[in-house]
Motif scaffolding. Structure first.
Motif, PDB file in Angstrom:
ATOM      1  N   ASP A  50       0.837  -1.200   0.000  1.00 29.75           N
ATOM      2  CA  ASP A  50       0.000   0.000   0.000  1.00 29.75           C
ATOM      3  C   ASP A  50       0.874   1.253   0.000  1.00 29.75           C
ATOM      4  OD1 ASP A  50      -2.914  -0.184  -0.114  1.00 29.75           O
ATOM      5  OD2 ASP A  50      -2.724  -1.559   1.558  1.00 29.75           O
ATOM      6  N   GLY A  51       2.036   1.177   0.623  1.00 31.45           N
ATOM      7  CA  GLY A  51       2.963   2.302   0.572  1.00 31.45           C
ATOM      8  C   GLY A  51       3.466   2.537  -0.836  1.00 31.45           C
ATOM      9  N   PHE A  52       3.752   1.460  -1.556  1.00 30.60           N
ATOM     10  CA  PHE A  52       4.182   1.589  -2.947  1.00 30.60           C
ATOM     11  C   PHE A  52       3.067   2.160  -3.817  1.00 30.60           C
ATOM     12  CE2 PHE A  52       7.891  -1.257  -2.280  1.00 30.60           C
ATOM     13  CZ  PHE A  52       8.829  -0.544  -3.019  1.00 30.60           C
ATOM     14  N   GLN A  53       1.824   1.953  -3.422  1.00 37.84           N
ATOM     15  CA  GLN A  53       0.709   2.427  -4.228  1.00 37.84           C
ATOM     16  C   GLN A  53       0.585   3.946  -4.212  1.00 37.84           C
ATOM     17  OE1 GLN A  53      -3.212   1.330  -2.888  1.00 37.84           O
ATOM     18  NE2 GLN A  53      -4.204   2.459  -4.539  1.00 37.84           N
ATOM     19  N   ALA A  54       1.140   4.604  -3.202  1.00 38.85           N
ATOM     20  CA  ALA A  54       0.976   6.050  -3.056  1.00 38.85           C
ATOM     21  C   ALA A  54       1.224   6.770  -4.376  1.00 38.85           C
ATOM     22  CB  ALA A  54       1.921   6.581  -1.981  1.00 38.85           C
ATOM     23  N   GLY A  55       0.208   7.469  -4.875  1.00 36.57           N
ATOM     24  CA  GLY A  55       0.303   8.198  -6.130  1.00 36.57           C
ATOM     25  C   GLY A  55       0.029   7.356  -7.361  1.00 36.57           C
ATOM     26  N   LEU A  56      -0.238   6.075  -7.156  1.00 41.45           N
ATOM     27  CA  LEU A  56      -0.486   5.155  -8.266  1.00 41.45           C
ATOM     28  C   LEU A  56      -1.824   4.445  -8.053  1.00 41.45           C
ATOM     29  CD1 LEU A  56       3.085   3.562  -8.300  1.00 41.45           C
ATOM     30  CD2 LEU A  56       2.241   5.318  -9.862  1.00 41.45           C
ATOM     31  N   SER A  57      -2.207   3.598  -9.013  1.00 40.62           N
ATOM     32  CA  SER A  57      -3.434   2.819  -8.858  1.00 40.62           C
ATOM     33  C   SER A  57      -3.112   1.473  -8.218  1.00 40.62           C
ATOM     34  CB  SER A  57      -4.093   2.579 -10.222  1.00 40.62           C
ATOM     35  OG  SER A  57      -3.336   1.645 -10.982  1.00 40.62           O
ATOM     36  N   TRP A  58      -4.096   0.907  -7.534  1.00 38.97           N
ATOM     37  CA  TRP A  58      -3.882  -0.411  -6.940  1.00 38.97           C
ATOM     38  C   TRP A  58      -3.697  -1.465  -8.027  1.00 38.97           C
ATOM     39  CZ3 TRP A  58      -1.840  -2.681  -3.193  1.00 38.97           C
ATOM     40  CH2 TRP A  58      -2.074  -4.034  -2.943  1.00 38.97           C
ATOM     41  N   LEU A  59      -4.325  -1.276  -9.169  1.00 41.58           N
ATOM     42  CA  LEU A  59      -4.164  -2.233 -10.268  1.00 41.58           C
ATOM     43  C   LEU A  59      -2.696  -2.318 -10.694  1.00 41.58           C
ATOM     44  CD1 LEU A  59      -5.379  -4.198 -12.294  1.00 41.58           C
ATOM     45  CD2 LEU A  59      -5.905  -2.244 -13.777  1.00 41.58           C
ATOM     46  N   THR A  60      -2.018  -1.183 -10.719  1.00 44.12           N
ATOM     47  CA  THR A  60      -0.593  -1.179 -11.062  1.00 44.12           C
ATOM     48  C   THR A  60       0.193  -2.044 -10.088  1.00 44.12           C
ATOM     49  OG1 THR A  60      -0.687   1.021 -12.057  1.00 44.12           O
ATOM     50  CG2 THR A  60       1.461   0.288 -11.256  1.00 44.12           C
ATOM     51  N   ILE A  61      -0.082  -1.887  -8.801  1.00 44.83           N
ATOM     52  CA  ILE A  61       0.630  -2.663  -7.780  1.00 44.83           C
ATOM     53  C   ILE A  61       0.271  -4.136  -7.871  1.00 44.83           C
ATOM     54  CG2 ILE A  61       1.020  -2.937  -5.303  1.00 44.83           C
ATOM     55  CD1 ILE A  61       2.143  -0.324  -6.611  1.00 44.83           C
ATOM     56  N   ARG A  63      -0.634  -5.847 -10.448  1.00 45.41           N
ATOM     57  CA  ARG A  63       0.037  -6.462 -11.595  1.00 45.41           C
ATOM     58  C   ARG A  63       1.510  -6.737 -11.313  1.00 45.41           C
ATOM     59  NH1 ARG A  63      -2.827  -2.406 -15.956  1.00 45.41           N
ATOM     60  NH2 ARG A  63      -4.544  -3.792 -16.587  1.00 45.41           N
ATOM     61  N   LYS A  64       2.112  -5.884 -10.497  1.00 45.25           N
ATOM     62  CA  LYS A  64       3.531  -6.015 -10.194  1.00 45.25           C
ATOM     63  C   LYS A  64       3.790  -6.838  -8.929  1.00 45.25           C
ATOM     64  CE  LYS A  64       4.757  -1.508 -12.281  1.00 45.25           C
ATOM     65  NZ  LYS A  64       5.789  -1.965 -13.218  1.00 45.25           N
ATOM     66  N   ARG A  65       2.746  -7.264  -8.253  1.00 45.18           N
ATOM     67  CA  ARG A  65       2.928  -7.943  -6.966  1.00 45.18           C
ATOM     68  C   ARG A  65       3.830  -9.175  -7.048  1.00 45.18           C
ATOM     69  NH1 ARG A  65      -2.030  -9.622  -2.987  1.00 45.18           N
ATOM     70  NH2 ARG A  65      -2.641 -10.821  -4.835  1.00 45.18           N
ATOM     71  N   PRO A  66       3.683 -10.048  -8.051  1.00 46.60           N
ATOM     72  CA  PRO A  66       4.599 -11.197  -8.116  1.00 46.60           C
ATOM     73  C   PRO A  66       6.062 -10.778  -8.179  1.00 46.60           C
ATOM     74  CG  PRO A  66       2.715 -11.550  -9.563  1.00 46.60           C
ATOM     75  CD  PRO A  66       2.642 -10.126  -9.113  1.00 46.60           C
ATOM     76  N   ALA A  67       6.356  -9.727  -8.944  1.00 45.44           N
ATOM     77  CA  ALA A  67       7.738  -9.240  -9.036  1.00 45.44           C
ATOM     78  C   ALA A  67       8.190  -8.627  -7.719  1.00 45.44           C
ATOM     79  CB  ALA A  67       7.865  -8.225 -10.169  1.00 45.44           C
ATOM     80  N   PHE A  68       7.304  -7.860  -7.078  1.00 44.65           N
ATOM     81  CA  PHE A  68       7.631  -7.295  -5.769  1.00 44.65           C
ATOM     82  C   PHE A  68       8.005  -8.414  -4.797  1.00 44.65           C
ATOM     83  CE2 PHE A  68       5.204  -3.275  -6.723  1.00 44.65           C
ATOM     84  CZ  PHE A  68       6.190  -2.387  -6.336  1.00 44.65           C
TER      85      PHE A  68
END
Length: 202
Positions: A50-61, A63-68
């Motif tokens: 959720d911290g990474f989401q700041a300023g972005l959409s949750w969909l972006t995060i 999609r990137k969750r496996p890589a994170f």
């Protein structure tokens, strides 16, 4: 609302509006969002995302969750806490994630803060759940705030323990995601299901 038909329209289940027709968001909504999470490590992982989401959409995060999860060693705080500048540079060079130095460094610092809490006997899960009395708070299903006095209080407490990217709005979005608050819409089929999945954490 106890009538099953209230959660259906034209033969399909009604859900919250925010996933729209996106398959990934719908799967996340139906299977994860608002489900009470009681595992300290999993709670920490979701707060970091959720911290990474700041300023972005949750969909972006999402999609990137496996890589994170891959580059942050499964979000194991004891491993992430040992990351150094070489790891920061490695992460900044990885186009699969959000390449923000401040957010990456915050996650490393937050891992150290999480470990400090655990080593001092302040386990993360009971600590954060204590702010809602150990069990989910059920929203009214109509008005969904972006922050609350409780999220502000929890944000302040986390910052006092060394956490970053944990402002009241980020914290409230996280509280919704991990089921500390049940903010599924009044008509959503998951609202009652999530309520049944809850158990007190004492």
């Amino acid at each position: 609302m106890n009538d099953a038909h209230a959660h259906e329209a034209h033969g399909r289940r009604l859900r919250c509006a925010w996933p729209g027709d996106n398959a990934l968001l719908c799967a996340y909504h139906d299977g994860e969002w608002g489900v009470p999470e009681y595992d300290g490590r999993a709670l920490w992982e979701k707060l970091m995302l959720d911290g990474f989401q700041a300023g972005l959409s949750w969909l972006t995060i999402l999609r990137k969750r496996p890589a994170f999860r891959e580059v942050f060693a499964g979000f194991e705080p004891d491993v992430v806490a040992r990351f150094d500048e070489r790891d920061v540079e490695r992460l900044l060079a990885d186009a699969r994630i959000v390449r923000s130095r401040s957010k990456i460094e915050a996650v490393i610092g937050n891992a150290r803060a999480w470990l400090a809490m655990e080593s001092s006997g302040e386990a993360f899960a009971p600590f954060v759940w204590s702010f809602v009395g150990g069990e989910p708070v059920c929203g009214d299903g109509v008005h969904v705030p972006t922050a609350t006095p409780v999220s502000a209080e929890l944000s302040k407490a986390l910052k006092q323990r060394g956490f970053k990217y944990v402002g009241p709005t980020i914290v409230y979005a996280w509280m919704q995601a991990v089921g500390m608050v049940n903010d599924h819409a009044e008509h959503c089929f998951r609202r009652d299901e999530v309520t049944r999945e809850a158990r007190p954490l004492r």
